[in-house]
Design a protein around this motif. Sequence first.
Motif, mmCIF file in Angstrom:
data_model
loop_
_atom_site.group_PDB
_atom_site.id
_atom_site.type_symbol
_atom_site.label_atom_id
_atom_site.label_comp_id
_atom_site.label_asym_id
_atom_site.label_seq_id
_atom_site.Cartn_x
_atom_site.Cartn_y
_atom_site.Cartn_z
ATOM 1 N N UNK A 26 18.161 -6.774 33.794
ATOM 2 C CA UNK A 26 17.949 -5.903 34.952
ATOM 3 C C UNK A 26 19.143 -4.960 35.127
ATOM 4 N N UNK A 27 20.350 -5.492 34.958
ATOM 5 C CA UNK A 27 21.549 -4.669 35.070
ATOM 6 C C UNK A 27 21.576 -3.584 33.994
ATOM 7 N N UNK A 28 21.169 -3.933 32.780
ATOM 8 C CA UNK A 28 21.123 -2.945 31.694
ATOM 9 C C UNK A 28 20.104 -1.852 32.005
ATOM 10 N N UNK A 29 18.975 -2.249 32.564
ATOM 11 C CA UNK A 29 17.941 -1.278 32.916
ATOM 12 C C UNK A 29 18.451 -0.299 33.980
ATOM 13 N N UNK A 30 19.075 -0.840 35.026
ATOM 14 C CA UNK A 30 19.591 0.015 36.085
ATOM 15 C C UNK A 30 20.703 0.930 35.575
ATOM 16 N N UNK A 31 21.466 0.455 34.593
ATOM 17 C CA UNK A 31 22.524 1.281 33.994
ATOM 18 C C UNK A 31 21.921 2.463 33.243
ATOM 19 N N UNK A 32 20.768 2.238 32.599
ATOM 20 C CA UNK A 32 20.109 3.334 31.882
ATOM 21 C C UNK A 32 19.634 4.405 32.844
ATOM 22 N N UNK A 33 19.284 4.015 34.065
ATOM 23 C CA UNK A 33 18.893 4.991 35.084
ATOM 24 C C UNK A 33 20.078 5.858 35.487
ATOM 25 N N UNK A 64 15.676 -16.859 29.571
ATOM 26 C CA UNK A 64 16.470 -15.724 29.127
ATOM 27 C C UNK A 64 17.296 -15.162 30.275
ATOM 28 N N UNK A 65 18.145 -14.190 29.957
ATOM 29 C CA UNK A 65 19.049 -13.607 30.945
ATOM 30 C C UNK A 65 18.367 -12.440 31.666
ATOM 31 N N UNK A 66 17.509 -12.780 32.630
ATOM 32 C CA UNK A 66 16.779 -11.743 33.369
ATOM 33 C C UNK A 66 17.732 -10.848 34.151
ATOM 34 N N UNK A 67 18.732 -11.450 34.791
ATOM 35 C CA UNK A 67 19.699 -10.685 35.586
ATOM 36 C C UNK A 67 20.446 -9.678 34.722
ATOM 37 N N UNK A 68 20.835 -10.107 33.521
ATOM 38 C CA UNK A 68 21.559 -9.222 32.617
ATOM 39 C C UNK A 68 20.706 -8.043 32.170
ATOM 40 N N UNK A 80 12.659 0.267 26.506
ATOM 41 C CA UNK A 80 13.195 -0.861 25.736
ATOM 42 C C UNK A 80 13.619 -1.993 26.664
ATOM 43 N N UNK A 81 14.270 -1.627 27.781
ATOM 44 C CA UNK A 81 14.685 -2.651 28.743
ATOM 45 C C UNK A 81 13.506 -3.333 29.408
ATOM 46 N N UNK A 82 12.478 -2.563 29.731
ATOM 47 C CA UNK A 82 11.293 -3.137 30.376
ATOM 48 C C UNK A 82 10.557 -4.099 29.451
ATOM 49 N N UNK A 83 10.520 -3.766 28.163
ATOM 50 C CA UNK A 83 9.866 -4.660 27.204
ATOM 51 C C UNK A 83 10.607 -5.991 27.119
ATOM 52 N N UNK A 84 11.928 -5.939 27.152
ATOM 53 C CA UNK A 84 12.719 -7.175 27.102
ATOM 54 C C UNK A 84 12.522 -7.986 28.378
ATOM 55 N N UNK A 85 12.457 -7.285 29.514
ATOM 56 C CA UNK A 85 12.235 -7.976 30.790
ATOM 57 C C UNK A 85 10.859 -8.637 30.813
ATOM 58 N N UNK A 86 9.853 -7.947 30.287
ATOM 59 C CA UNK A 86 8.517 -8.543 30.212
ATOM 60 C C UNK A 86 8.520 -9.795 29.346
ATOM 61 N N UNK A 111 13.007 -10.516 46.232
ATOM 62 C CA UNK A 111 11.631 -10.983 46.038
ATOM 63 C C UNK A 111 11.279 -10.979 44.553
ATOM 64 N N UNK A 112 10.326 -11.784 44.165
ATOM 65 C CA UNK A 112 9.987 -11.931 42.754
ATOM 66 C C UNK A 112 9.447 -10.635 42.172
ATOM 67 N N UNK A 113 9.813 -10.395 40.929
ATOM 68 C CA UNK A 113 9.366 -9.199 40.213
ATOM 69 C C UNK A 113 7.938 -9.415 39.729
ATOM 70 N N UNK A 114 7.089 -8.406 39.949
ATOM 71 C CA UNK A 114 5.690 -8.509 39.551
ATOM 72 C C UNK A 114 5.495 -7.949 38.144
ATOM 73 N N UNK A 115 4.944 -8.754 37.271
ATOM 74 C CA UNK A 115 4.692 -8.342 35.892
ATOM 75 C C UNK A 115 3.796 -7.099 35.853
#
Length: 250
Positions: free
Chosen positions: A120-127, A114-118, A100-106, A212-216
Amino acid sequence: MAVSSHVRSNSYPSRQHPQAAHVDEQLNRLRSYEEASSSSSICQRLGNLQDLHDSLEKLIRLPVTPKALSQEQIGKLLDGSLKILDLCNVVKDALSQMKEGLLEIQSILRRKRGDLSGEVKKYLASRKFLKKSFQKVLKSFKTGQNKENESLVVFGEAEAVTVALFESLFNFMSGSKASGKWSLVSKKMSQSKATCEVNEFTRVDLEFQSEKSLKMEDVQNLESCIQDLEDGIDSLSKSLIKYRVSILNI
């Protein structure tokens, strides 16, 4: 329920029985695996684990098996299968949250707003949630081991191999090296030392944690990997449920 044990109860189906021999072959195949280094290898193991539990279900339905098991032993089998289902549910919940987090980031990367940083933090929290939840379930396995009932040895071996494979899956997803008592079981399944490989999960983690930039493409590859794992866990869960129903029918 040590993986290396090969004792059999006299009342239990012997190795000469075709179904018991088939289960032994599958156990040996699973124990021979090396530490997972790719999504395809871990998905293959999940498929083999599903085959193992399908075979255990057939073993349970043999006429001789109910005669070899007491009500207490049947209860232990049910308890063990339920805990493995708990492992499946923990992994499925974590995968769902990450996807779900990856879909939002994409979506943010495509729209470039959008809030990319936010996210990313949610995704790392799920880990982190995955790690805590998995360790909690593993702890319940450690305290519930049964090493004495000979009639349960083959099922105990299957349970130990299953949990070891789930720990391998967890290490694969988190990018962690195996540690603790259950890692000793994992090492018996592997001919080489567990290493922290740069797989789909760790590659995206590194991109998130660096500047470094995130690769789609990498995000999409990880999403595809998660989908494959979800499919494998879902199929395994169905086999486990069928296995539990056969135990209940004894």
